[in-house]
Design a protein around this motif. Structure first.
Motif, PDB file in Angstrom:
ATOM      1  N   VAL A 196       4.479 -22.962  35.759  1.00  0.00           N
ATOM      2  CA  VAL A 196       4.037 -24.284  35.295  1.00  0.00           C
ATOM      3  C   VAL A 196       2.567 -24.472  35.632  1.00  0.00           C
ATOM      4  O   VAL A 196       1.779 -24.921  34.796  1.00  0.00           O
ATOM      5  CB  VAL A 196       4.900 -25.405  35.926  1.00  0.00           C
ATOM      6  CG1 VAL A 196       4.300 -26.777  35.661  1.00  0.00           C
ATOM      7  CG2 VAL A 196       6.336 -25.323  35.419  1.00  0.00           C
ATOM      8  N   ASN A 197       2.185 -24.100  36.837  1.00  0.00           N
ATOM      9  CA  ASN A 197       0.781 -24.231  37.239  1.00  0.00           C
ATOM     10  C   ASN A 197      -0.122 -23.329  36.414  1.00  0.00           C
ATOM     11  O   ASN A 197      -1.250 -23.707  36.077  1.00  0.00           O
ATOM     12  CB  ASN A 197       0.630 -23.954  38.735  1.00  0.00           C
ATOM     13  CG  ASN A 197       1.255 -25.050  39.571  1.00  0.00           C
ATOM     14  OD1 ASN A 197       1.235 -26.214  39.200  1.00  0.00           O
ATOM     15  ND2 ASN A 197       1.823 -24.671  40.692  1.00  0.00           N
ATOM     16  N   VAL A 198       0.350 -22.137  36.066  1.00  0.00           N
ATOM     17  CA  VAL A 198      -0.420 -21.235  35.211  1.00  0.00           C
ATOM     18  C   VAL A 198      -0.631 -21.878  33.837  1.00  0.00           C
ATOM     19  O   VAL A 198      -1.743 -21.847  33.287  1.00  0.00           O
ATOM     20  CB  VAL A 198       0.284 -19.859  35.084  1.00  0.00           C
ATOM     21  CG1 VAL A 198      -0.365 -19.014  33.996  1.00  0.00           C
ATOM     22  CG2 VAL A 198       0.267 -19.130  36.421  1.00  0.00           C
ATOM     23  N   VAL A 199       0.421 -22.483  33.287  1.00  0.00           N
ATOM     24  CA  VAL A 199       0.312 -23.146  31.980  1.00  0.00           C
ATOM     25  C   VAL A 199      -0.707 -24.276  32.042  1.00  0.00           C
ATOM     26  O   VAL A 199      -1.549 -24.413  31.144  1.00  0.00           O
ATOM     27  CB  VAL A 199       1.687 -23.664  31.500  1.00  0.00           C
ATOM     28  CG1 VAL A 199       1.537 -24.601  30.313  1.00  0.00           C
ATOM     29  CG2 VAL A 199       2.606 -22.504  31.156  1.00  0.00           C
ATOM     30  N   LEU A 200      -0.676 -25.077  33.081  1.00  0.00           N
ATOM     31  CA  LEU A 200      -1.645 -26.165  33.218  1.00  0.00           C
ATOM     32  C   LEU A 200      -3.074 -25.628  33.243  1.00  0.00           C
ATOM     33  O   LEU A 200      -3.968 -26.186  32.599  1.00  0.00           O
ATOM     34  CB  LEU A 200      -1.363 -26.985  34.482  1.00  0.00           C
ATOM     35  CG  LEU A 200      -0.139 -27.889  34.426  1.00  0.00           C
ATOM     36  CD1 LEU A 200       0.175 -28.452  35.809  1.00  0.00           C
ATOM     37  CD2 LEU A 200      -0.317 -29.013  33.420  1.00  0.00           C
TER      38      LEU A 200
ATOM     39  N   VAL B 236      -5.971 -33.495  34.186  1.00  0.00           N
ATOM     40  CA  VAL B 236      -5.602 -34.337  33.045  1.00  0.00           C
ATOM     41  C   VAL B 236      -4.123 -34.694  33.131  1.00  0.00           C
ATOM     42  O   VAL B 236      -3.738 -35.855  33.046  1.00  0.00           O
ATOM     43  CB  VAL B 236      -5.908 -33.629  31.703  1.00  0.00           C
ATOM     44  CG1 VAL B 236      -5.463 -34.483  30.525  1.00  0.00           C
ATOM     45  CG2 VAL B 236      -7.381 -33.278  31.607  1.00  0.00           C
ATOM     46  N   LEU B 237      -3.290 -33.667  33.279  1.00  0.00           N
ATOM     47  CA  LEU B 237      -1.844 -33.845  33.418  1.00  0.00           C
ATOM     48  C   LEU B 237      -1.377 -33.091  34.654  1.00  0.00           C
ATOM     49  O   LEU B 237      -2.015 -32.137  35.087  1.00  0.00           O
ATOM     50  CB  LEU B 237      -1.100 -33.303  32.188  1.00  0.00           C
ATOM     51  CG  LEU B 237      -1.435 -33.920  30.834  1.00  0.00           C
ATOM     52  CD1 LEU B 237      -0.666 -33.205  29.728  1.00  0.00           C
ATOM     53  CD2 LEU B 237      -1.144 -35.409  30.811  1.00  0.00           C
ATOM     54  N   GLN B 238      -0.269 -33.521  35.201  1.00  0.00           N
ATOM     55  CA  GLN B 238       0.365 -32.783  36.279  1.00  0.00           C
ATOM     56  C   GLN B 238       1.865 -32.786  36.042  1.00  0.00           C
ATOM     57  O   GLN B 238       2.370 -33.578  35.233  1.00  0.00           O
ATOM     58  CB  GLN B 238       0.007 -33.335  37.657  1.00  0.00           C
ATOM     59  CG  GLN B 238       0.543 -34.714  37.956  1.00  0.00           C
ATOM     60  CD  GLN B 238       0.265 -35.115  39.386  1.00  0.00           C
ATOM     61  OE1 GLN B 238       1.167 -35.088  40.206  1.00  0.00           O
ATOM     62  NE2 GLN B 238      -0.962 -35.513  39.686  1.00  0.00           N
ATOM     63  N   VAL B 239       2.561 -31.912  36.748  1.00  0.00           N
ATOM     64  CA  VAL B 239       4.000 -31.796  36.583  1.00  0.00           C
ATOM     65  C   VAL B 239       4.658 -31.934  37.950  1.00  0.00           C
ATOM     66  O   VAL B 239       4.338 -31.186  38.880  1.00  0.00           O
ATOM     67  CB  VAL B 239       4.386 -30.451  35.933  1.00  0.00           C
ATOM     68  CG1 VAL B 239       5.904 -30.328  35.801  1.00  0.00           C
ATOM     69  CG2 VAL B 239       3.718 -30.296  34.561  1.00  0.00           C
ATOM     70  N   ALA B 240       5.553 -32.902  38.065  1.00  0.00           N
ATOM     71  CA  ALA B 240       6.368 -33.067  39.268  1.00  0.00           C
ATOM     72  C   ALA B 240       7.734 -32.449  38.985  1.00  0.00           C
ATOM     73  O   ALA B 240       8.142 -32.310  37.829  1.00  0.00           O
ATOM     74  CB  ALA B 240       6.510 -34.549  39.613  1.00  0.00           C
ATOM     75  N   SER B 241       8.442 -32.072  40.030  1.00  0.00           N
ATOM     76  CA  SER B 241       9.694 -31.349  39.847  1.00  0.00           C
ATOM     77  C   SER B 241      10.874 -32.061  40.512  1.00  0.00           C
ATOM     78  O   SER B 241      10.748 -32.585  41.618  1.00  0.00           O
ATOM     79  CB  SER B 241       9.551 -29.931  40.410  1.00  0.00           C
ATOM     80  OG  SER B 241       9.167 -29.968  41.771  1.00  0.00           O
ATOM     81  N   PHE B 242      12.004 -32.033  39.802  1.00  0.00           N
ATOM     82  CA  PHE B 242      13.253 -32.619  40.290  1.00  0.00           C
ATOM     83  C   PHE B 242      14.386 -31.653  39.973  1.00  0.00           C
ATOM     84  O   PHE B 242      14.378 -31.007  38.921  1.00  0.00           O
ATOM     85  CB  PHE B 242      13.516 -33.971  39.618  1.00  0.00           C
ATOM     86  CG  PHE B 242      12.447 -34.987  39.932  1.00  0.00           C
ATOM     87  CD1 PHE B 242      12.524 -35.766  41.072  1.00  0.00           C
ATOM     88  CD2 PHE B 242      11.353 -35.131  39.097  1.00  0.00           C
ATOM     89  CE1 PHE B 242      11.520 -36.685  41.371  1.00  0.00           C
ATOM     90  CE2 PHE B 242      10.351 -36.042  39.384  1.00  0.00           C
ATOM     91  CZ  PHE B 242      10.433 -36.818  40.523  1.00  0.00           C
ATOM     92  N   HIS B 243      15.361 -31.556  40.872  1.00  0.00           N
ATOM     93  CA  HIS B 243      16.454 -30.601  40.707  1.00  0.00           C
ATOM     94  C   HIS B 243      17.671 -31.109  41.479  1.00  0.00           C
ATOM     95  O   HIS B 243      17.523 -31.711  42.535  1.00  0.00           O
ATOM     96  CB  HIS B 243      16.021 -29.227  41.247  1.00  0.00           C
ATOM     97  CG  HIS B 243      16.896 -28.111  40.849  1.00  0.00           C
ATOM     98  ND1 HIS B 243      18.078 -27.840  41.498  1.00  0.00           N
ATOM     99  CD2 HIS B 243      16.786 -27.194  39.872  1.00  0.00           C
ATOM    100  CE1 HIS B 243      18.652 -26.788  40.939  1.00  0.00           C
ATOM    101  NE2 HIS B 243      17.880 -26.376  39.931  1.00  0.00           N
ATOM    102  N   PRO B 244      18.878 -30.845  40.970  1.00  0.00           N
ATOM    103  CA  PRO B 244      20.080 -31.297  41.675  1.00  0.00           C
ATOM    104  C   PRO B 244      20.235 -30.707  43.076  1.00  0.00           C
ATOM    105  O   PRO B 244      20.906 -31.298  43.922  1.00  0.00           O
ATOM    106  CB  PRO B 244      21.233 -30.829  40.780  1.00  0.00           C
ATOM    107  CG  PRO B 244      20.636 -30.565  39.458  1.00  0.00           C
ATOM    108  CD  PRO B 244      19.192 -30.219  39.694  1.00  0.00           C
TER     109      PRO B 244
END
Length: 192
Positions: free
Chosen positions: A98-102, A110-118
């Motif tokens: 995900v960080n590589v894609v960003l 500009v954008l960031q991705v937070a993560s959630f998982h069961p």
């Protein structure tokens, strides 16, 4: 307990929306979520991906879509992926991609991705620690956020740096029985 992988898109969205309303907003785990939710600015997308490559393609498409749409229309996206990365270790490894894609899409800052998982577990906690529920969602989920919106929200929120500590305290007070009563996922230590 992991959610059934035969969930329809509508079920996955309804379950995720309930988690957002009951846990994230209801417990005030993210004081910024209520505003965008109440304005209908949260986009829910269910990925049909069953492998990392397909999920990366979906992620790239959703990052682009979020970047080009006005924040007043869609401010944030929840990319729910019930059929891939159900193992937490695989999910964590995927976050490097995900960080590589960003970086490759020139979206850092500009954008960031937070993560959630069961099965989310912070590195310094036991898997059954209730505080892990701050990042536990019914399905593996990537949360796409606009940096500018996050910066504005943090600037407007007094003591934003204390949110994490307050969340830990909230979950400790709630306990496993309280988490279970929310109906948003199995409490830690159950249904593994």
């Amino acid at each position: 307990m992991l959610p059934p992988t035969n969930a329809s898109h509508e079920q996955a969205i309804a379950t995720t929306r309930r988690w957002l309303e009951q846990a994230v907003i209801g417990l005030n785990l993210c004081p910024f979520a209520k505003g965008v939710h109440s304005k209908g600015q949260v986009r829910y997308v269910v990925s049909d991906a069953t492998d990392d490559e397909s999920l990366l393609a979906d992620l790239e498409r959703e990052l682009h879509a979020l970047r080009v749409v006005a924040p007043e229309e869609i401010d944030t996206t929840l990319l729910i992926h019930p059929w891939v990365l159900n193992d937490f270790d695989d999910f964590v490894a995927f976050l490097d991609l995900v960080n590589v894609v960003l970086r490759m899409q020139q979206l850092e800052g500009v954008l960031q991705v937070a993560s959630f998982h069961p099965q989310y577990a912070f590195a310094d906690t036991d898997a059954d620690d209730i505080t892990n529920c701050t990042n536990r969602a019914p399905f593996p989920t990537l949360h796409l956020l606009r940096e500018a919106s996050l910066d504005r929200a943090v600037a407007a929120f007094p003591d934003a740096a204390l949110i994490y500590e307050r969340n830990l305290q909230t979950l400790r007070q709630l306990g496993s029985a309280g988490w279970q009563a929310l109906g948003v996922g199995a409490p830690p230590g159950e249904g593994k």
